[in-house]
Design a protein around this motif. Structure first.
Motif, PDB file in Angstrom:
ATOM      1  N   SER A 228       0.844  -1.106  -0.013  1.00  0.00           N
ATOM      2  CA  SER A 228       0.078   0.030   0.068  1.00  0.00           C
ATOM      3  C   SER A 228       0.879   1.407  -0.062  1.00  0.00           C
ATOM      4  N   THR A 230       2.399   4.485  -1.588  1.00  0.00           N
ATOM      5  CA  THR A 230       2.187   5.628  -2.520  1.00  0.00           C
ATOM      6  C   THR A 230       2.957   5.626  -3.969  1.00  0.00           C
ATOM      7  N   ALA A 257      -2.964  -1.292  -7.536  1.00  0.00           N
ATOM      8  CA  ALA A 257      -3.775  -0.367  -6.568  1.00  0.00           C
ATOM      9  C   ALA A 257      -5.048  -0.254  -6.987  1.00  0.00           C
ATOM     10  N   ALA A 258      -5.574  -0.025  -8.299  1.00  0.00           N
ATOM     11  CA  ALA A 258      -6.909   0.098  -8.490  1.00  0.00           C
ATOM     12  C   ALA A 258      -7.789  -1.025  -8.673  1.00  0.00           C
ATOM     13  N   SER A 261      -9.086  -1.309  -5.157  1.00  0.00           N
ATOM     14  CA  SER A 261      -9.707  -0.134  -4.509  1.00  0.00           C
ATOM     15  C   SER A 261     -11.263  -0.312  -4.497  1.00  0.00           C
ATOM     16  N   SER A 263     -13.118   1.875  -4.462  1.00  0.00           N
ATOM     17  CA  SER A 263     -13.849   3.220  -4.772  1.00  0.00           C
ATOM     18  C   SER A 263     -14.355   3.050  -6.269  1.00  0.00           C
ATOM     19  N   ARG A 266     -11.511   4.926  -9.262  1.00  0.00           N
ATOM     20  CA  ARG A 266     -10.435   4.488  -9.333  1.00  0.00           C
ATOM     21  C   ARG A 266      -9.475   5.155 -10.359  1.00  0.00           C
ATOM     22  N   GLU A 269      -8.409   8.619  -8.963  1.00  0.00           N
ATOM     23  CA  GLU A 269      -7.404   8.219  -7.834  1.00  0.00           C
ATOM     24  C   GLU A 269      -6.177   7.967  -8.445  1.00  0.00           C
ATOM     25  N   ALA A 270      -6.029   6.928  -9.292  1.00  0.00           N
ATOM     26  CA  ALA A 270      -4.546   6.726  -9.983  1.00  0.00           C
ATOM     27  C   ALA A 270      -4.012   7.770 -10.555  1.00  0.00           C
ATOM     28  N   ASP A 273      -2.688  10.147  -7.981  1.00  0.00           N
ATOM     29  CA  ASP A 273      -1.463   9.645  -7.003  1.00  0.00           C
ATOM     30  C   ASP A 273      -0.336  10.014  -8.170  1.00  0.00           C
TER      31      ASP A 273
END
Length: 425
Positions: A228, A230, A257-258, A261, A263, A266, A269-270, A273
């Protein structure tokens, strides 16, 4: 419109929108400077351009908020070119078209590889560019893969185009651009053909596991995602530049990571980040946008509305035109090759298990068995019986020249015999 066509459009739209979202912060390598450049850590996308390398003042009609970066303009030109020329252009013709475009008012942005094209104008057939480990290869890979998705010649086309202007002759054994470019192409192709994201990422690794750099990049990205971390923490260790493999590690970590996720955001967020990881955010963003766009349905509408309307309209039109070449849509096979046979062949190539196998203490690399291929063809309803699947497999072997027996001794059979796909497929 078929599902494959929609995935092609979503992949290209995802790449363009992500590039525009990252444009204002591209080439800011200091994370502390990045914090000052963005509106907030929660919404760093579509920031006012802060790059010291390009501006709308220096390049009128370019690089205002919501517009494409130099990389995005390159992607737009290449996508439009492919949408008009279709599958007819050779790698050399594509290369020359890019060089000509680089000298027009629309093609004058401060793009390192385009500047290199200028110095090589009129170069010989075997001339190679100096960028053997540069992420610029992905700009070509994304639209090329969308154009040739599901087609047997896709990998050959991608490799030919990459080699003509990026793979330095002195760097042939490393083949960095080619290896990473093919890995991304395999991932996108699998997504367009219907694989879920986890399987598509696995396909990208499995088909390129002979490249130690690709295998190592996947492994590192997997470890960072599992812990996890970043993208910024990964970039702090691996680097933030446009060089490979770090410019591949970060997008793959974002896609991994997606996968986990919860959420629905995704994609956003990706890309966010990725922006906060600083550095060469745009091409990394393109990769993330293309992969997650194909996997999850494209970028959100409220992001699309933030992109320059003129540029997005051109990108969307080119994406739609490229999707019309998808073989799963309205394809009639040439030279008497039936659509059903070609459709089955491209799915077999994408999904049957290919791995190293052993027989009588001898190892045979990257092959599949006849019986597993028959299992697949029957199980996926390409054939009504095992006998029919064998006949289909024989036609793939002889008419399509898709694969051969590992030592050339057997035609296709429903047996524990090893077959290998032809390398140029």
């Amino acid at each position: 419109m078929s599902t494959g066509e929609r995935r092609i459009i979503n992949a290209l739209k995802g790449a363009f929108v992500a590039d525009a979202a990252c444009m204002g912060t591209n080439w800011i390598y200091n994370p502390e400077e990045m914090k000052l450049a963005v509106k907030s850590d929660l919404a760093p996308e579509f920031s006012n351009p802060a790059s010291r390398y390009y501006s709308s003042d220096e390049f009128p009609n370019h690089y205002r908020k919501g517009m494409l970066s130099p990389h995005g303009e390159y992607l737009l030109f290449f996508t439009q070119y492919l949408s008009k020329r279709g599958e007819t252009s050779s790698a050399k013709q594509m290369h020359n078209a890019l060089k000509v475009w680089a000298e027009t008012p629309e093609g004058c942005p401060p793009h390192q590889e385009i500047q290199n094209f200028r110095t090589q104008r009129g170069a010989g057939e075997n001339e190679r560019g100096p960028f053997g480990d540069q992420v610029h290869c992905f700009i070509k890979v994304i639209p090329l893969t969308c154009l040739f998705a599901g087609k047997l010649e896709r990998r050959t086309k991608v490799e030919d185009v990459l080699r003509i202007d990026q793979e330095n002759d002195a760097d042939q054994q490393r083949c960095t651009d080619v290896a990473f470019g093919l890995a991304l192409s395999d991932i996108l192709d699998a997504l367009i053909l219907g694989q879920p994201l986890d399987q598509a990422l696995a396909s990208g690794l499995e088909r390129n596991n002979e490249s130690r750099e690709v295998s190592s990049a996947f492994a590192y990205a997997r470890r960072m995602a599992d812990e996890s971390n970043t993208l910024n923490s990964t970039a702090a260790v691996r680097g933030r530049s446009c060089h490979l493999p770090e410019a591949f590690v970060i997008p793959i970590q974002a896609c991994l990571a997606a996968l986990v996720s919860p959420s629905a955001s995704r994609y956003e967020e990706a890309v966010r980040d990725n922006i906060l990881a600083s550095g060469d955010t745009c091409i990394r963003g393109m990769v993330i946008g293309a992969v997650l766009g194909a996997a999850f349905g494209g970028p959100p509408n409220y992001w699309i509305e933030s992109v320059d309307l003129s540029q997005f309209s051109k990108a969307n039109a080119a994406a739609s035109a490229i999707s019309s070449f998808f073989v799963g849509a309205s394809f009639s096979g040439p030279n008497g090759k039936s659509q059903d046979l070609i459709n089955a062949a491209m799915h077999l190539r994408a999904f049957v298990e290919v791995k190293d196998r052993t027989w009588r203490l001898k190892k045979y690399r990257q092959c599949f068995t006849g019986s597993e291929a028959v299992d697949f063809l029957v199980g996926k309803d390409f054939a009504t019986s095992r006998k029919a699947a064998v006949e289909m497999g024989k036609k793939m072997q002889t008419r399509l020249n898709l694969f051969d027996h590992v030592v050339g001794e057997h035609e296709f059979e429903d047996a524990y015999l090893f077959y290998r796909f032809k390398e140029y497929y």
